[in-house]
Write an enzyme that holds these catalytic residues in place. Structure first.
Site, PDB file in Angstrom:
ATOM      1  CD  GLU A 228      -3.248  -1.055   2.287  1.00 61.32           C
ATOM      2  OE1 GLU A 228      -4.345  -1.389   2.147  1.00 61.32           O
ATOM      3  OE2 GLU A 228      -2.658  -0.650   3.226  1.00 61.32           O
TER       4      GLU A 228
ATOM      5  CD  GLU B  21      -4.519  -5.715   3.190  1.00 64.69           C
ATOM      6  OE1 GLU B  21      -5.279  -4.814   3.959  1.00 64.69           O
ATOM      7  OE2 GLU B  21      -3.316  -5.699   3.191  1.00 64.69           O
TER       8      GLU B  21
END
Length: 281
Positions: free
Chosen positions: A112, A189
């Protein structure tokens, strides 16, 4: 659900600079072999940064002894130590890639990073370090949010997106589909719940909304990883914090997951199981 995503926690395995521990509870190779024994694949997410609401995102404390260090950049010392550690991870796991009879099918580059910065040279360097550590026989991928995944997207990596319960599935993948219409789609995710901060209310997410999102992905043949399937505990002082302003995470990582921190099957679990049963032979 046939795959486990495995974060590798640098600050667990190298608590003192140059001293590596992959034994006992830290034996990531044994973990992968156990998953294979039970018919499951593994996706390795070795960082170097992994977030996970964990102390310093799993970067080791001793990096900060170098006062002018710039973490998650091309800072020479940071990159030197990252390369040394990644090679140690490779010694443990490279031989367990699916190409060598193991069960590791994908490996992630950083984590991320679009939420931190825009720095393609840094991401490119981490990609090269991961490959040089021996992970050069399975696909490499990078994950980010749909709002920022293009900031650091590299042409030779698979792109995945992270989002949670209640998100508009089609909207989350819209830009990715436009840029890569032939690419397989994956939510790396899919947040089943959320984590708790000290001093705030316990976080929950609606079970029906979670199941509806997964159904939409299954109907579109989109892969997903449920984060989390089973809640847990961040023992000792390993809990992380958001900043600014400083806000510490609770040691409980129940996450309102389908299987609770204590191992209990929840209503969310049974709704998930009922949904998945509809898609099995």
């Amino acid at each position: 659900m046939n795959t486990i995503c495995l974060y590798v926690f640098w600050n667990i395995h190298e608590q003192q600079e140059g001293m590596f521990d992959f034994k006992g509870q830290n034996d990531i190779a044994a973990f992968c072999k156990l998953a294979q024994k039970h018919g499951m694949w593994v996706i390795v997410r070795p960082g170097p940064y992994v977030c996970a609401e964990w102390e310093m995102g799993r970067l080791p404390w001793w990096l900060l002894k170098k006062q002018d260090i710039e973490l998650r950049t091309l800072d020479p010392y940071y990159m030197e130590r990252t390369e040394i550690f990644m090679k140690e991870v490779g010694k443990q796991l490279a031989d367990l890639q699916i190409t060598r009879g193991g069960n590791i099918i994908m490996v992630q580059v950083e984590n991320e990073y679009g939420s931190c910065s825009t720095d393609k040279p840094y991401i490119s360097a981490i990609r090269d370090i991961v490959r040089e550590a021996g992970f050069n026989e399975v696909p490499l991928f990078q994950c980010d949010w749909s709002s920022n995944f293009t900031n650091n997207a590299l042409d030779d990596l698979i792109w995945t997106v992270n989002f949670g319960t209640g998100a508009d599935i089609d909207q989350q993948f819209k830009k990715l589909e436009e840029l890569r219409p032939e690419s397989p789609l994956m939510c790396s995710e899919f947040w089943s719940g959320w984590f708790d901060h000290w001093g705030r209310k316990h976080e929950t997410r609606d079970a029906t909304a979670m199941v509806n999102g997964i159904k939409r992905m299954l109907d579109r043949n989109i892969s997903f990883s449920l984060y989390m399937t089973h809640g847990g505990t961040t023992f000792g002082h390993w809990g992380g914090a958001n900043s600014p302003a400083y806000s510490a995470m609770c040691s409980s990582y129940d996450y309102d997951a389908p299987i609770s921190e204590a191992g209990w099957a929840t209503d969310k679990y049974f709704k998930l199981r009922d949904l998945l049963a509809d898609y099995l032979p």
